[in-house]
Scaffold this motif. Structure first.
Motif, PDB file in Angstrom:
ATOM      1  N   PRO A 277     -51.372  30.248 -45.885  1.00  0.00           N
ATOM      2  CA  PRO A 277     -50.620  29.100 -46.351  1.00  0.00           C
ATOM      3  C   PRO A 277     -49.320  28.905 -45.595  1.00  0.00           C
ATOM      4  N   VAL A 278     -48.655  27.829 -45.941  1.00  0.00           N
ATOM      5  CA  VAL A 278     -47.323  27.600 -45.397  1.00  0.00           C
ATOM      6  C   VAL A 278     -46.384  28.588 -46.056  1.00  0.00           C
ATOM      7  N   ARG A 279     -45.762  29.436 -45.263  1.00  0.00           N
ATOM      8  CA  ARG A 279     -44.937  30.493 -45.828  1.00  0.00           C
ATOM      9  C   ARG A 279     -43.664  29.950 -46.458  1.00  0.00           C
ATOM     10  N   ARG A 280     -43.164  28.868 -45.940  1.00  0.00           N
ATOM     11  CA  ARG A 280     -41.911  28.330 -46.436  1.00  0.00           C
ATOM     12  C   ARG A 280     -42.175  26.976 -47.110  1.00  0.00           C
ATOM     13  N   SER A 281     -42.699  27.049 -48.306  1.00  0.00           N
ATOM     14  CA  SER A 281     -42.910  25.832 -49.065  1.00  0.00           C
ATOM     15  C   SER A 281     -41.566  25.224 -49.444  1.00  0.00           C
ATOM     16  N   LYS A 282     -41.477  23.910 -49.435  1.00  0.00           N
ATOM     17  CA  LYS A 282     -40.203  23.263 -49.690  1.00  0.00           C
ATOM     18  C   LYS A 282     -39.811  23.297 -51.157  1.00  0.00           C
ATOM     19  N   HIS A 283     -40.769  23.488 -52.042  1.00  0.00           N
ATOM     20  CA  HIS A 283     -40.475  23.390 -53.457  1.00  0.00           C
ATOM     21  C   HIS A 283     -41.100  24.549 -54.219  1.00  0.00           C
ATOM     22  N   ASP A 284     -40.405  24.935 -55.321  1.00  0.00           N
ATOM     23  CA  ASP A 284     -40.948  25.828 -56.337  1.00  0.00           C
ATOM     24  C   ASP A 284     -41.213  27.235 -55.821  1.00  0.00           C
ATOM     25  N   ALA A 285     -41.495  28.121 -56.750  1.00  0.00           N
ATOM     26  CA  ALA A 285     -41.812  29.510 -56.459  1.00  0.00           C
ATOM     27  C   ALA A 285     -42.952  29.923 -57.364  1.00  0.00           C
ATOM     28  N   ILE A 286     -43.578  31.050 -57.041  1.00  0.00           N
ATOM     29  CA  ILE A 286     -44.760  31.501 -57.776  1.00  0.00           C
ATOM     30  C   ILE A 286     -44.355  32.543 -58.803  1.00  0.00           C
ATOM     31  N   ARG A 287     -44.755  32.306 -60.055  1.00  0.00           N
ATOM     32  CA  ARG A 287     -44.535  33.278 -61.119  1.00  0.00           C
ATOM     33  C   ARG A 287     -45.725  34.192 -61.248  1.00  0.00           C
ATOM     34  N   SER A 288     -46.922  33.638 -61.066  1.00  0.00           N
ATOM     35  CA  SER A 288     -48.126  34.442 -61.233  1.00  0.00           C
ATOM     36  C   SER A 288     -49.242  33.812 -60.431  1.00  0.00           C
ATOM     37  N   ALA A 289     -50.144  34.646 -59.894  1.00  0.00           N
ATOM     38  CA  ALA A 289     -51.307  34.170 -59.140  1.00  0.00           C
ATOM     39  C   ALA A 289     -52.484  35.069 -59.443  1.00  0.00           C
ATOM     40  N   VAL A 290     -53.670  34.511 -59.470  1.00  0.00           N
ATOM     41  CA  VAL A 290     -54.862  35.288 -59.788  1.00  0.00           C
ATOM     42  C   VAL A 290     -56.032  34.743 -58.973  1.00  0.00           C
ATOM     43  N   ASP A 291     -56.862  35.646 -58.454  1.00  0.00           N
ATOM     44  CA  ASP A 291     -58.074  35.254 -57.739  1.00  0.00           C
ATOM     45  C   ASP A 291     -59.190  34.985 -58.732  1.00  0.00           C
ATOM     46  N   ALA A 292     -59.947  33.914 -58.476  1.00  0.00           N
ATOM     47  CA  ALA A 292     -61.016  33.525 -59.394  1.00  0.00           C
ATOM     48  C   ALA A 292     -62.048  32.732 -58.612  1.00  0.00           C
ATOM     49  N   THR A 293     -62.967  32.116 -59.325  1.00  0.00           N
ATOM     50  CA  THR A 293     -63.900  31.159 -58.751  1.00  0.00           C
ATOM     51  C   THR A 293     -63.668  29.810 -59.416  1.00  0.00           C
ATOM     52  N   THR A 294     -64.061  28.748 -58.736  1.00  0.00           N
ATOM     53  CA  THR A 294     -63.736  27.398 -59.193  1.00  0.00           C
ATOM     54  C   THR A 294     -64.280  27.123 -60.584  1.00  0.00           C
ATOM     55  N   ARG A 295     -65.479  27.601 -60.869  1.00  0.00           N
ATOM     56  CA  ARG A 295     -66.101  27.325 -62.160  1.00  0.00           C
ATOM     57  C   ARG A 295     -66.076  28.541 -63.072  1.00  0.00           C
ATOM     58  N   GLY A 296     -65.300  29.558 -62.682  1.00  0.00           N
ATOM     59  CA  GLY A 296     -65.180  30.752 -63.511  1.00  0.00           C
ATOM     60  C   GLY A 296     -64.120  30.598 -64.584  1.00  0.00           C
ATOM     61  N   ASP A 297     -63.718  31.706 -65.198  1.00  0.00           N
ATOM     62  CA  ASP A 297     -62.730  31.702 -66.274  1.00  0.00           C
ATOM     63  C   ASP A 297     -61.481  32.448 -65.844  1.00  0.00           C
ATOM     64  N   VAL A 298     -60.338  31.940 -66.281  1.00  0.00           N
ATOM     65  CA  VAL A 298     -59.035  32.551 -66.059  1.00  0.00           C
ATOM     66  C   VAL A 298     -58.317  32.575 -67.395  1.00  0.00           C
TER      67      VAL A 298
END
Length: 824
Positions: free
Chosen positions: A550-571
């Motif tokens: 990804p773009v390492r220096r996004s202009k906006h916001d920061a990430i609080r949490s991230a999780v790997d999943a599948t598009t039609r799976g459950d999170v």
């Protein structure tokens, strides 16, 4: 004696029978009928852009004094006046024409101001006895100066009244409002345009008579439809402007919007020209019933007078809204075609005209109108000057004038003597005789001399105008600009130089449905520090099958949490109320992995349907391992195994909170990880996750950190024990500060500076408070570098890490709303 009545044979006149060839008679009669339809009913005049019935309606309403500053009158009265005096073809066609002149969705610049139900795209108007009408302001620009001999007048159908052959038309009405009509053997279909653009092109052609179509299209790039929408592809428009015939495709303006918790829909706010929402709904229902279209959950028409068109099309979970929209464009009138056929009357003959020819015919007409009006005004001012000069002669010797009149036997003798004594004309002498004596005062003389001088100046200006073709054209250009300024509005239709939706080859219904569904592909789901969620694509070609860099220096916001999943799976989303909400990321806004902008995602609380005051603190995977650790504001810690979470429930309580308590953080926590608390009095505690045994969902947890009176935990998280680049960010403030005021200072330090301690202890100091500081407003522990953002998601600069763990902070440049890590 009774007279003998004449016999029928004697009274009957001699019969006159002629043999006529039926084919010849039919041909002649049909040609007369065709000419009548073409010239008198179906086709507009290229000069004012009006059909005869429309012209008669506007002229009669102007003659009735139905101006915009006066009250409305019954439409039936207008219809009756027009039918009785000018248009003997029945009341129904007259009222239909009147209604169209008042419909804002039919004309780009409506010419009649209607009051009442004048119909919609799906329903007809009310009867003329229920509606009222008056002229719109733009109609005055079409009918102005009719009393100044600007156009020729012709008799009406029975010779009792006069009507204008054409209206003066202060703006190019035919191009602006378009028209449609079907005659015998020919038809016309012209698209509406923007008044400001058309006037700009007309002025350019007026100043540059040799201008090409390409030059004119710089001012008029394409039609501007009353309903807005999007025009796709400009090739057909170029053909129409060059040759008078062409076609283009229009699309509805559609946006993808969240309709509620985990629901996405297509919201239609603008439709193609002359397409109504009921027709769209009917076509969608037919396509769904016939299995040609899948993925549609429901269709709701929320259109009203206050908010305009709003057609909401619900999309079933798991279907790509953009793919469904493409099918809607192909199968419904959300994408429609418009064929241009610029046929209009020029000199009484139907002709197919391009853009340049249409403007040329109009400009020639307008130059003629201004010329005739100037000649009329010139003659009027000359006549008035002649009378004023006679009055001035009379006032100079008023006593002798009175004596001549008194000594005359009659008016004829008085007129003759005045003409002889004062060298006056017949008109001057007659005007003096009819004048009231009170006008013949000294003050009247001053007025007359001023009027004489003004008339001479006006006559000189008019003579100069009529003697110069350049000045005449400049006057036409000024009047066109004035009309555009008075009645012009910004462009509504968007022009896209692209092709229409390509028709796909026919497939089986199951294959078509699968093509619309979003594939169950790997993805990464992000929760931003400002509470937004989105999913990013994962490339199998990336190292380890991970996310696209990804773009390492996004202009906006920061990430609080991230999780790997599948598009039609459950999170799982852990909330501050101690709930875990299970959801599928399939309906989250999707972006390529190399363009992650969390600020553009969906608000988590709206997407999940959370209650007021409840927010998402973390996202967790539901794969069964590792356990999920939770920390609360009252210092309670708990680990719950993912196997404790039932698969058939979407809303699960994962901790029994005490009254007034709330979850401040959650994270996956295997036995080798360390759990971290940061309290409001700047104490940091780190301890092994293995010291917290996993519990069931109904358990209330155990003591995590010992809090001082009145203090609370402001952060809870988990870090890997082997991680070496973990940083601690603390933001100090004052409890007495007003809400929204800037925090006092911020400090960044290495996590390795903080020694581990046992669970349920008090921790160590993480920041020394300065004068005026007494609490931590924010804290965060995670992989560096950290990112601070404001409430709007804009990045705030952070200082470099300091070695001393309990050092004081550095002043902040702006308010910090949240802290997280950049997109990785």
């Amino acid at each position: 004696m009774r007279a003998t009545p004449p016999s029928p044979a004697q009274d009957r006149a001699p019969e006159r029978i002629e043999d006529v060839d039926v084919s010849v008679e039919m041909q002649g009669s049909f040609l007369e009928y065709a000419y009548s339809v073409i010239y008198s009913r179906a086709l507009p005049d290229a000069r004012d852009g009006l059909k005869p019935v429309q012209r008669r309606i506007l002229y009669q309403m102007a003659d009735m004094g139905l101006r915009p500053d006066r009250g409305h009158v019954k439409s039936a009265r207008v219809v009756g006046e027009v039918m009785g005096k000018l248009h003997p073809h029945g009341d129904a066609p007259i009222y239909d024409a009147l209604v169209r002149l008042a419909q804002a969705f039919s004309l780009r610049v409506p010419l009649v101001d209607g009051h009442g139900n004048f119909g919609s795209l799906d329903d007809g108007p009310a009867a003329p006895r229920y509606t009222e009408a008056r002229l719109a302001a733009a109609a005055l620009a079409l009918t102005q100066d009719l009393d100044e001999d600007v156009v020729d007048f012709i008799p009406n159908y029975d010779g009792q009244f006069q009507q204008p052959e054409v209206l003066p038309a202060a703006f190019p009405n035919l191009l602006v409002n378009g028209t449609t009509g079907i005659a015998v053997g020919m038809a016309t279909n012209m698209a509406p345009h923007n008044l400001i653009e058309v006037v700009a092109a007309a002025v350019h052609l007026l100043e540059n008579p040799e201008a090409t179509v390409e030059e004119l299209m710089e001012f008029v790039p394409g039609p501007d439809l009353p309903s807005g929408g999007i025009i796709v592809g400009l090739d057909g428009i170029k053909d129409a402007y060059a040759k008078g015939r062409g076609s283009f495709r229009t699309r509805a303006k559609v946006s993808v919007e969240p309709l509620g918790p985990r629901r996405t829909g297509l919201v239609v706010t603008e439709l193609p020209y002359l397409v109504g929402p009921e027709r769209i709904i009917e076509k969608i229902k037919d396509a769904v019933t016939s299995k040609k279209l899948t993925g549609i959950a429901d269709v709701t028409d929320l259109t009203d007078r206050h908010h305009g068109l709003r057609l909401v099309i619900g999309i079933k979970t798991g279907f790509d809204p953009l793919a469904v929209l493409e099918q809607l464009y192909r199968l419904t009138p959300l994408e429609d075609s418009f064929s241009i056929n610029n046929v209009a009357l020029v000199g009484g003959q139907p002709q197919t005209l391009g853009l340049r020819e249409l403007l040329r015919v109009y400009l020639d007409h307008r130059v003629s109108v201004v010329t005739r009006r100037s000649r009329f005004r010139l003659q009027r001012r000359r006549d008035r000057l002649h009378l004023v000069e006679g009055l001035l002669v009379a006032i100079l010797d008023i006593d002798e004038v009175i004596q001549v009149i008194r000594t005359s036997d009659d008016s004829e003798q008085a007129r003759a003597r005045l003409m002889d004594v004062f060298d006056l004309s017949v008109l001057q002498a007659e005007y003096i005789l009819e004048l009231r004596l009170r006008r013949l005062t000294k003050f009247s003389r001053v007025e007359l001399e001023a009027e004489r001088d003004d008339l001479k100046a006006q006559i000189a200006a008019l003579e100069e105008l009529l003697g110069s073709d350049v000045l005449l054209r400049a006057q036409v250009a000024r009047e066109l600009d004035a009309a555009a300024e008075a009645h012009g509005t910004p462009r509504r239709t968007v022009l896209l130089n692209g092709g229409p939706v390509a028709a796909r080859p026919s497939r089986a219904a199951a294959a078509a449905a699968a093509d619309l569904q979003i594939a169950d592909a790997p993805c990464r789901v992000y929760l931003s520090a400002t509470g937004r969620m989105l999913r990013a694509e994962v490339s199998p070609d990336a190292p380890g099958g991970g996310i696209v860099p990804p773009v390492r220096r996004s202009k906006h916001d920061a990430i609080r949490s991230a999780v790997d999943a599948t598009t039609r799976g459950d999170v799982g989303a852990v909330t501050s109320a101690g709930r875990l909400v299970r959801f599928s990321p399939v309906d989250l806004p999707s972006v390529p992995g190399n363009s992650v902008q969390p600020a553009a995602g969906a608000r988590a609380d709206q997407y999940l349907g959370l209650s007021s005051g409840e927010h998402v603190v973390a996202l967790v995977a539901l794969t069964g391992e590792p356990p999920i650790a939770l920390g609360t504001a009252q210092g309670v810690v708990k680990r719950v195994a993912a196997t404790e979470l039932p698969l058939n429930r979407h809303d699960i309580d994962v901790i029994a909170l005490k009254p007034g308590d709330r979850v401040v953080g959650a994270a996956p926590a295997p036995d080798g990880a360390e759990l971290v608390f940061v309290t409001s009095d700047a104490q940091l505690l780190r301890f092994d996750a293995s010291s917290v045994r996993p519990q069931g969902r109904a358990a209330g947890g155990m003591a995590g950190v010992r809090l001082a009176d009145g203090e609370s935990a402001v952060f809870f998280g988990a870090v890997e024990a082997a991680a070496s680049d973990v940083v601690v960010v603390t933001v100090a403030g004052s409890r007495q500060a007003l809400a929204g005021a800037d925090a006092a200072s911020v400090k960044v330090s290495s996590f390795e500076e903080f020694p581990p301690k046992g669970r349920a202890t008090g921790g160590v100091r993480a920041q020394r408070f300065l004068r005026g500081e007494d609490t931590l407003a924010l804290a965060w522990v995670g992989l560096g570098p950290a990112r601070a953002v404001g409430a709007d998601g804009a990045v705030r600069p952070l200082p470099e890490p300091v070695a001393k763990r309990d050092a004081s902070g550095q002043p902040l440049d702006g308010l910090v709303g949240a802290i997280g890590e950049p997109v990785r």
